[in-house]
Each structure stands twice: as C-alpha cells, then as structure tokens.
Write an enzyme that holds these catalytic residues in place. Structure first.
Site, PDB file in Angstrom:
ATOM      1  N   LYS A 100      54.334  41.434  28.721  1.00 33.16           N
ATOM      2  CA  LYS A 100      55.258  42.009  29.715  1.00 33.16           C
ATOM      3  C   LYS A 100      56.678  41.473  29.580  1.00 33.16           C
ATOM      4  O   LYS A 100      57.644  42.165  29.858  1.00 33.16           O
ATOM      5  CB  LYS A 100      54.725  41.798  31.135  1.00 33.16           C
ATOM      6  N   GLU A 124      50.015  49.410  28.064  1.00 32.83           N
ATOM      7  CA  GLU A 124      49.189  49.525  29.279  1.00 32.83           C
ATOM      8  C   GLU A 124      48.750  48.152  29.781  1.00 32.83           C
ATOM      9  O   GLU A 124      48.691  47.902  30.989  1.00 32.83           O
ATOM     10  CB  GLU A 124      47.956  50.392  28.968  1.00 32.83           C
ATOM     11  N   GLY A 129      46.670  44.331  34.260  1.00 39.95           N
ATOM     12  CA  GLY A 129      45.458  43.937  33.527  1.00 39.95           C
ATOM     13  C   GLY A 129      44.649  45.151  33.105  1.00 39.95           C
ATOM     14  O   GLY A 129      45.139  46.028  32.389  1.00 39.95           O
ATOM     15  N   GLY A 182      41.694  31.147  33.430  1.00 41.55           N
ATOM     16  CA  GLY A 182      42.445  31.842  32.377  1.00 41.55           C
ATOM     17  C   GLY A 182      43.337  32.955  32.903  1.00 41.55           C
ATOM     18  O   GLY A 182      43.721  33.850  32.155  1.00 41.55           O
ATOM     19  N   ASP A 196      56.734  36.848  36.682  1.00 43.54           N
ATOM     20  CA  ASP A 196      55.763  37.740  36.029  1.00 43.54           C
ATOM     21  C   ASP A 196      55.681  39.084  36.771  1.00 43.54           C
ATOM     22  O   ASP A 196      55.722  40.154  36.148  1.00 43.54           O
ATOM     23  CB  ASP A 196      54.394  37.031  36.019  1.00 43.54           C
ATOM     24  N   LYS A 200      56.700  43.048  35.620  1.00 47.82           N
ATOM     25  CA  LYS A 200      55.756  44.163  35.745  1.00 47.82           C
ATOM     26  C   LYS A 200      56.333  45.298  36.602  1.00 47.82           C
ATOM     27  O   LYS A 200      56.146  46.473  36.278  1.00 47.82           O
ATOM     28  CB  LYS A 200      54.438  43.647  36.316  1.00 47.82           C
TER      29      LYS A 200
HETATM   30  N1  HSE Z   1      49.478  35.480  34.728  1.00 43.33           N
HETATM   31  C1  HSE Z   1      49.262  36.878  34.869  1.00 43.33           C
HETATM   32  C2  HSE Z   1      48.632  37.133  36.224  1.00 43.33           C
HETATM   33  C3  HSE Z   1      48.355  37.359  33.766  1.00 43.33           C
HETATM   34  O1  HSE Z   1      48.175  36.166  36.845  1.00 43.33           O
HETATM   35  O2  HSE Z   1      48.614  38.258  36.680  1.00 43.33           O
HETATM   36  C4  HSE Z   1      48.216  38.837  33.672  1.00 43.33           C
HETATM   37  O3  HSE Z   1      49.438  39.457  33.376  1.00 43.33           O
END
Ligand code: HSE
Length: 404
Positions: A100, A124, A129, A182, A196, A200
């Site tokens: 992203k 995508e 996700g 993870g 983040d 997005k």
């Molecule tokens: N670190 C991101 C999240 C991973 O927690 O959404 C997925 O883009």
C-alpha cells in the site's frame, strides 16, 4: 502453463506460495491452465523453507526469464520495491502487489507505465486484506458516482480497540498480541498512528474517483491517545470506537481523512471487530454497499494477491488510470464538518452550552465533563476550544463522531 514469481518470502509471500501449492487444482480449473510459482526473491537464507529450491537473491533472473509473466511484489516498503516494480513492468510483466505504501506513493506513475507496456499493475491486496473491494469499485460500481467511503482499514488497530473494549486490555498488551499474529507492520507506528489506514483510504479514494490524494495532505490521526475512560464513555452511550478512513464528497468540497471515531452501535461498522476490516461505499445509484472480511494476515492477504494473478491469467483484469490530486485536493480540512466528543476539565457545563446551545452533555466524573458537540466545522471547533481554554478549560480528550 503460466509461471509467476514472488518478490519477498515474508508473511504474505509465504501465504502466496502456500496458496499456489495447496490450491493448485482450483486455480488451474479457474484459469484454464496451471499457474506455477517459479521464483521467490528474498535476501535471507531460508534453508528450512519448503520453497528454498525457488529462492533467488537477485531480481535479474526473474527479469530475464520470458516465461515469467506475472510478478507478485509483496516485499513492502518503497525501495527497492519501486525499482523492482518498474523493472518488471518495463520487461513486459504484470505486477500485483499488497504494498500500500508503494501504491499510495507511486500509483499514478506505475499505472501509467503498466498501460504503456500493455501489462497490468493490480493491488487488490493493498487494501482490506482478503476483502474484494478495489475490483468491485472499479468494475461493478463503475456506473455510479461514489459519494463517500467509510472504512475500518487497519486490522492491527481494530484488534487493539476490540481488545480494549471487550477485555479491558491495555493498549500495549493488545499491540503485542497483534504483532504475534502477524497483523502489524514491521514498524507498528504505521498502524497505530493511522499512516497505514491513510495509504489505504487514498488507494480506495483514487479507485473510486481516479484522483489520488497526496497522503501527506490527508489529515491523519491514530489511536495512541485513546484512554480506557473514553472507551467506557463510548460504551455507556451506545457507541463503539473505531479508526476510520473516510472520503466524503460534499457540496463544499471533497474530504479525505483518518481519525478515531465514535461509531453508533446501529452503524454496521460498529460490529466489525478484531482483525476484520469493513468498508462502506456510498454510491448515487447503488446506495450503500458494504464489504467485510479479514483485513490482514498471511493467507487472507495472499488470497487477494492470488485473485489479481488469476484475473491477469484469465484476461479479465481491469486497468485503472489515476491522476495526482492538485494542491487544493482534498479540500482544506478546516472545512470538514462532523460532531465531536470532548472530555474537558476545569470547566462548568454552562460554559459549554453557552458556546453550543444544543451540545449533548454525557456526564461528569467530578474531574472531566464529557460532551458531544453539534455538527460543526474543524475551524469552528478550533475557535471554540480557544474560547473555552481562555475560560480555564483543558482538553483531556477529543474524538470525532461518525454522523452518517
Ligand atoms: N498492518 C496492516 C493491518 C496489515 O494491520 O491492517 C494489512 O495491510
């Protein structure tokens, strides 16, 4: 048979490799031919990896191999992902990605290069996700004007907020759990500071409008200032707390922002919990369409990467064309209008109601007065807080209220 390569054998890369091994028959049936992973680029030694025989340390054999037609860039970060992506597109290979940061930064240029070369740049997996959301916006909602997007776009922060609500967990303990599963970025500041989610919402916004907002111009707040006290007040008053990325088209401007929000329990986004993401897209003909699913993690993200690969192989992928937002895009955040939750100390209720006659007073614990303002602009909020401050009020907490 189609041959592919994966750049990065980390959490997502490993998931992609697993998928093309375990779902090989399904993928072959859907594509009409086998799709086989030929190379996995990683600079780390991985003697115990089931994919050790595919490992290469340099991009060169992948670029030089005419049999590799699609490359999955799942290494993350800007460099060398940017250079590798350009090189693959230049070499006539389609690139699909979960990156992203790269898409939000260089999406305009990489999409143009892919078009010029007659290949695809698809992403995508960069947003939501496992959730199919970009392809539906670009394809299935293409005849609509998208007037708004409101989404829980970061699994890590949603996991943390859910644990803070449900288990009274501390912020730190919940973050550690998300990292162990993870979900988190290598540097979790990108998650908890909203960066983040900002990338997005820029990608979604561009997919809906064709204009990529400059992430640096997007008002972005994370969840680090949220207190257990705010969580309890939200809960008591019929709200939950969510980190939302929003794009709102209003007659006075188009706004793009990331901020924690009080979300009414009646709003379907309020029941999106744990690592799940939820995205509402408002359209002028379709009305409101909502997307839901796992927003992070190895196999869910791999599912979206693989979906893009399958669409390239089948020949039903859709190319986007983006332009970069001008200096006045998105609209000046001071004109954004919403309601606000404020926790104020050192002030009486009537000082607040003098400013906002129809403010909703949620209560006081003897130290702080909890208030919901009417719908006002950010500029009005700033001016009113300055007035309250001159009367001795101290702002202990401020969270926007989602007013859809
Ligand atoms: N670190 C991101 C999240 C991973 O927690 O959404 C997925 O883009």
């Amino acid at each position: 048979m189609k041959q592919i390569a994966v750049l990065g054998l980390g959490v997502v890369g490993r998931g992609v490799a697993d998928l093309f091994r375990e779902n090989a028959a399904t993928v072959a049936a859907r594509c009409g031919e086998e799709v086989v992973l030929k190379y996995a680029l990683d600079i780390r030694d991985m003697p115990d990896s089931p994919y050790a025989n595919l490992l290469v340390r340099s991009i060169d054999p992948i670029l030089a191999d005419p049999e590799v037609s699609v490359v999955a860039e799942v290494m993350g970060g800007l460099h060398p992902a940017y250079e590798y992506t350009r090189a693959c597109l230049d070499a006539g290979k389609s690139v699909v990605t979960s990156n992203k940061e790269l898409v939000a930064t260089y999406g305009v240029e990489l999409l143009a290069l892919a078009r010029e070369k007659g290949v695809y740049y698809l992403f995508e997996a960069s947003t939501g996700g496992a959730i199919p959301v970009i392809a539906p916006i670009v394809r299935d909602l293409a005849a609509n004007e998208v007037t708004g997007i409101s989404g829980i776009l970061n699994g890590t922060t949603n996991y943390i907020l859910t644990r803070m609500f449900r288990a009274g967990a501390s912020f730190e303990a919940a973050l550690t759990e998300a990292q162990q599963k993870g979900y988190a970025e290598r540097n979790p500041a990108a998650d908890i500071e909203g960066i983040d989610a900002c990338r997005k919402i820029c990608i979604l916004s561009a997919s809906a409008t064709g204009i990529l907002p400059d992430p640096a111009r997007v008002h972005t707040e994370g969840i680090t200032a949220i207190r257990q006290k705010d969580v309890r007040i939200a809960e008591k008053n019929g709200y939950t707390l969510k980190l939302l990325g929003k794009m709102e088209k209003k007659p006075w401007g188009t706004f793009v922002l990331v901020s924690p929000f009080f979300v009414k329990r009646t709003d379907p986004l309020s029941s999106v919990e744990d690592v799940f993401n939820g995205i509402k897209v408002s359209c002028n003909y379709a009305g409101e369409v909502m997307f839901y699913g796992r927003g992070a993690g190895s196999h869910p993200t791999a599912s979206a990467v693989a979906a893009d690969i399958v669409s390239v192989v089948r020949g039903d992928a859709k190319r986007q064309t983006w332009t970069l937002g001008e200096e006045d895009y998105p609209t000046d955040f001071r004109l954004y209008r919403t309601r606000h939750y404020l926790a104020l100390s050192g002030v009486e209720q009537n000082a607040v109601t003098v400013i906002w006659e129809d403010a909703e007073i949620l209560g006081s614990d003897g130290e702080e007065l909890a208030v919901l303002t009417p719908e006002i602009s950010e500029q009005e909020l700033e001016d009113s807080l300055a007035r309250l401050s001159s009367l001795g009020a101290r702002l202990q907490s401020h969270i926007r209220v989602s007013v859809e």
